[in-house]
Design an enzyme around this catalytic site. Sequence first.
Site, PDB file in Angstrom:
ATOM      1  N   ARG A   1       0.873  -1.338   0.036  1.00 42.12           N
ATOM      2  CA  ARG A   1       0.000  -0.034   0.111  1.00 42.12           C
ATOM      3  C   ARG A   1       0.980   1.271   0.111  1.00 42.12           C
ATOM      4  NH1 ARG A   1      -3.622  -3.059  -2.024  1.00 42.12           N
ATOM      5  NH2 ARG A   1      -4.243  -4.694  -0.713  1.00 42.12           N
TER       6      ARG A   1
ATOM      7  N   GLU B   1      -6.008 -12.485   7.866  1.00 42.90           N
ATOM      8  CA  GLU B   1      -5.585 -12.516   6.511  1.00 42.90           C
ATOM      9  C   GLU B   1      -4.219 -13.491   6.302  1.00 42.90           C
ATOM     10  OE1 GLU B   1      -4.992  -8.202   5.448  1.00 42.90           O
ATOM     11  OE2 GLU B   1      -7.048  -8.091   5.030  1.00 42.90           O
TER      12      GLU B   1
ATOM     13  N   ASP C   1     -12.218  -1.093   7.442  1.00 47.22           N
ATOM     14  CA  ASP C   1     -10.634  -1.248   6.991  1.00 47.22           C
ATOM     15  C   ASP C   1     -10.153   0.240   6.421  1.00 47.22           C
ATOM     16  OD1 ASP C   1      -8.032  -1.792   6.514  1.00 47.22           O
ATOM     17  OD2 ASP C   1      -8.369  -3.176   4.742  1.00 47.22           O
TER      18      ASP C   1
ATOM     19  N   GLU D   1      -4.525   3.968   0.939  1.00 44.72           N
ATOM     20  CA  GLU D   1      -4.861   3.040   0.319  1.00 44.72           C
ATOM     21  C   GLU D   1      -6.059   2.958  -0.392  1.00 44.72           C
ATOM     22  OE1 GLU D   1      -4.821  -0.672   2.883  1.00 44.72           O
ATOM     23  OE2 GLU D   1      -5.913  -2.003   1.545  1.00 44.72           O
TER      24      GLU D   1
END
Length: 717
Positions: free
Chosen positions: A180, A303, A377, A405
């Site tokens: 990112r 994740e 997020d 991002e």
Amino acid sequence: MKKILFSLLFVLISSYAVCQNPYDLWLQYDKIEDKTLLDSYKKQVSNVYLNLNSPTGDVIKEEIEKSFKGLLHIEPKFDNKTPNLIISTLNKLDPSLKKKLSKTSNINDEGYVIQHISEKGESKIILSAKTEKGLLYGVFNFIKQIQLHKDLSKLTIVDSPKIQKRVLNHWDNLDRSVERGYAGFSIWDWYLLPELIKQEYIDYARANASIGINGTVLTNVNSNALVLSPRYIQKLKALANVFRPYGIQVYLTARFSAPIETGDLETADPLNAEVKQWWKDKAEEIYTEIPDFGGFLVKANSEGQPGPNNYGRSHVDGANMLAEAVAPYDGIIMWRAFVYSEEKPEDRAKQAYSEFKPFDGKFKDNVLVQVKNGAIDFQPREPFHPLFGAMPDTPLMMEFQITQEYLGGMSHLVFLPKLFEEVLEEDTYTQGKGSTVGKIIDGQLSNKKLTGMAGVANIGTAKNWTGHQFGQANWYGFGRLAWNPETSAETIAKDWLKMTFSNNAEFVDPMSKLLLDSREAVVNYMTPLGLHHIMAAGHHQGPGPWVKDMPRPDWTSVYYHKADENGIGFDRTSSGSNALDQYASEIQEKYSDPATTPDKYLLWFHHLPWNYKMKSGKTLWYEITAHYQKGVEQVEDMQKTWQKMQKYVDPQVFKETNMLLDIQLKEAKQWRNACLLYFQQFSKMDLPDLIPEITKDLDYYKSLETPYAPGIRPSWN
Ligand code: GCV
């Protein structure tokens, strides 16, 4: 003729005056043009008392020299006999001067006092602190007063940071790609460390110190165990040595499975004795080389990252095991609460709360739980994370994302302190009215021993550090808010503009308005009225409300907007996922009814029919279209304002920002057109006249590709 010559001269002078070097960030030390002001400054600070014999003392001296040479065009005298600027720690300060200082007992170890006093008819400025680090922060603030053209004869500043751990998080990989990251590659040249110490490392430390940042996590939370090897510890040590005089501690991300990946053990079970010992030995190895190492940041069981759940253990087991390893050295563990499981059907927005709230009070004293500002997020807008206020017996560290991002990556001008301010000011009501998120994280409401704020860095090898010139404002603003979460976005905007470009009100006023409005603009053209997570998949740049076939449903867009013929939005009330139940009753009451839910969160909490009547009296469909259009128009306004600023800005910066604004406008229109065409399939309602004709169809927008978009690890084939 005379007139022409005169105006030519004026053009020459004014273009000469505007030559900021973007590399120098907000520490532009150009000569003050106002002669009266300049003369008065010169008189007031001609002679400096400085008696520090240490690396931090050297940094202070260099900064005084650099700034006085630049701003005042003088070589400061360091003559300790008749000084008019006295820089000294409190314990070494002459008692008669010390007596004159106000409220020194209010400052903490990183705080400072700057005060103008009169002694025996002579005027003096005293800058004092308990520690040299405090002095360093004070010196940067003192120089800032000169950059801001403040009247030094009226100075009385007593200031201390309200938050202890003010930390940048670099999502930098060891191969120098930056997850990112939109400003080039990682500034950490691991390959050439520890032998090559780049000037950038020093300048990075200086810039951070100037805004009070006192820690940096050098590696990505999606971590690599290699950085814990002896070879890399030597590289880390070299960086720690550079940063130390600037009051900056280094931290690493700890890969939970490191004991296995190094080949040492067959398990990483946090309750296994050998695993515990492995981490204790690792901590000892690091602290032997870097006695002031800060500790570890951990992304576990999130994740795909390994973690204690792999062994049937909890986040508490994992965090406490690491906390024990670093405790003998005053190290800390920043344990992230960014967890959501692909196996759980529960609304993603609820999962971190469900998992972490039961752990309240169970973490060791040197653990901070690091929570993103919102429950999904880092979206352009999210309601505050329900964990804030819900864990009164656990220090919670705020995690903001400075890198953009989801807010236009490298090409959009968005002033993030406005977003940060909004979150920090939100009332959680968890300890009665006024229990703001800011007061929870700075410990005011719970007397927490540990407090912290993290910002995911937007820094890279770009010549101006951040790629977009205005990304610098977001780095700067993060530092200011980490120091004091109650600082207003407006103050930050004005200070940054003045320090970076010009004090001229004709520049500062319209430009601060531009900055402050820019965040709402991006919300309008990307995700208005509480919409969220409708961007393109993977690289996250550009619109993608149609995204639906992904490995996990909670990585799609359709999961979040739920648009269908009946309406749009995520029902998080009791008739839906009931995520609202995770907030205090005051919020539940207000937000459970769409009529009393603030428009900005409407579709975050409610699924509503397209013809739902909004507070404005118009339909929901109309308001959606109007917000998208407004966002585009706001970017056009930004362009108009910027056009008038040429004479205050370095020509190259002016030109580049112009081009970037063109890209931003093009992309804002793409967002508007793509989202409206997509949602129109379900609303089946006409676009109102206010929307200019869209000449392309939805398939066109769906077919747009952005190969090699930055921010994700490049594959070199
Ligand atoms: C570092 C989001 C981002 C990931 C990031 C993750 C996190 O999912 O897209 O790139 O990983 O958040 O914060 O851990």
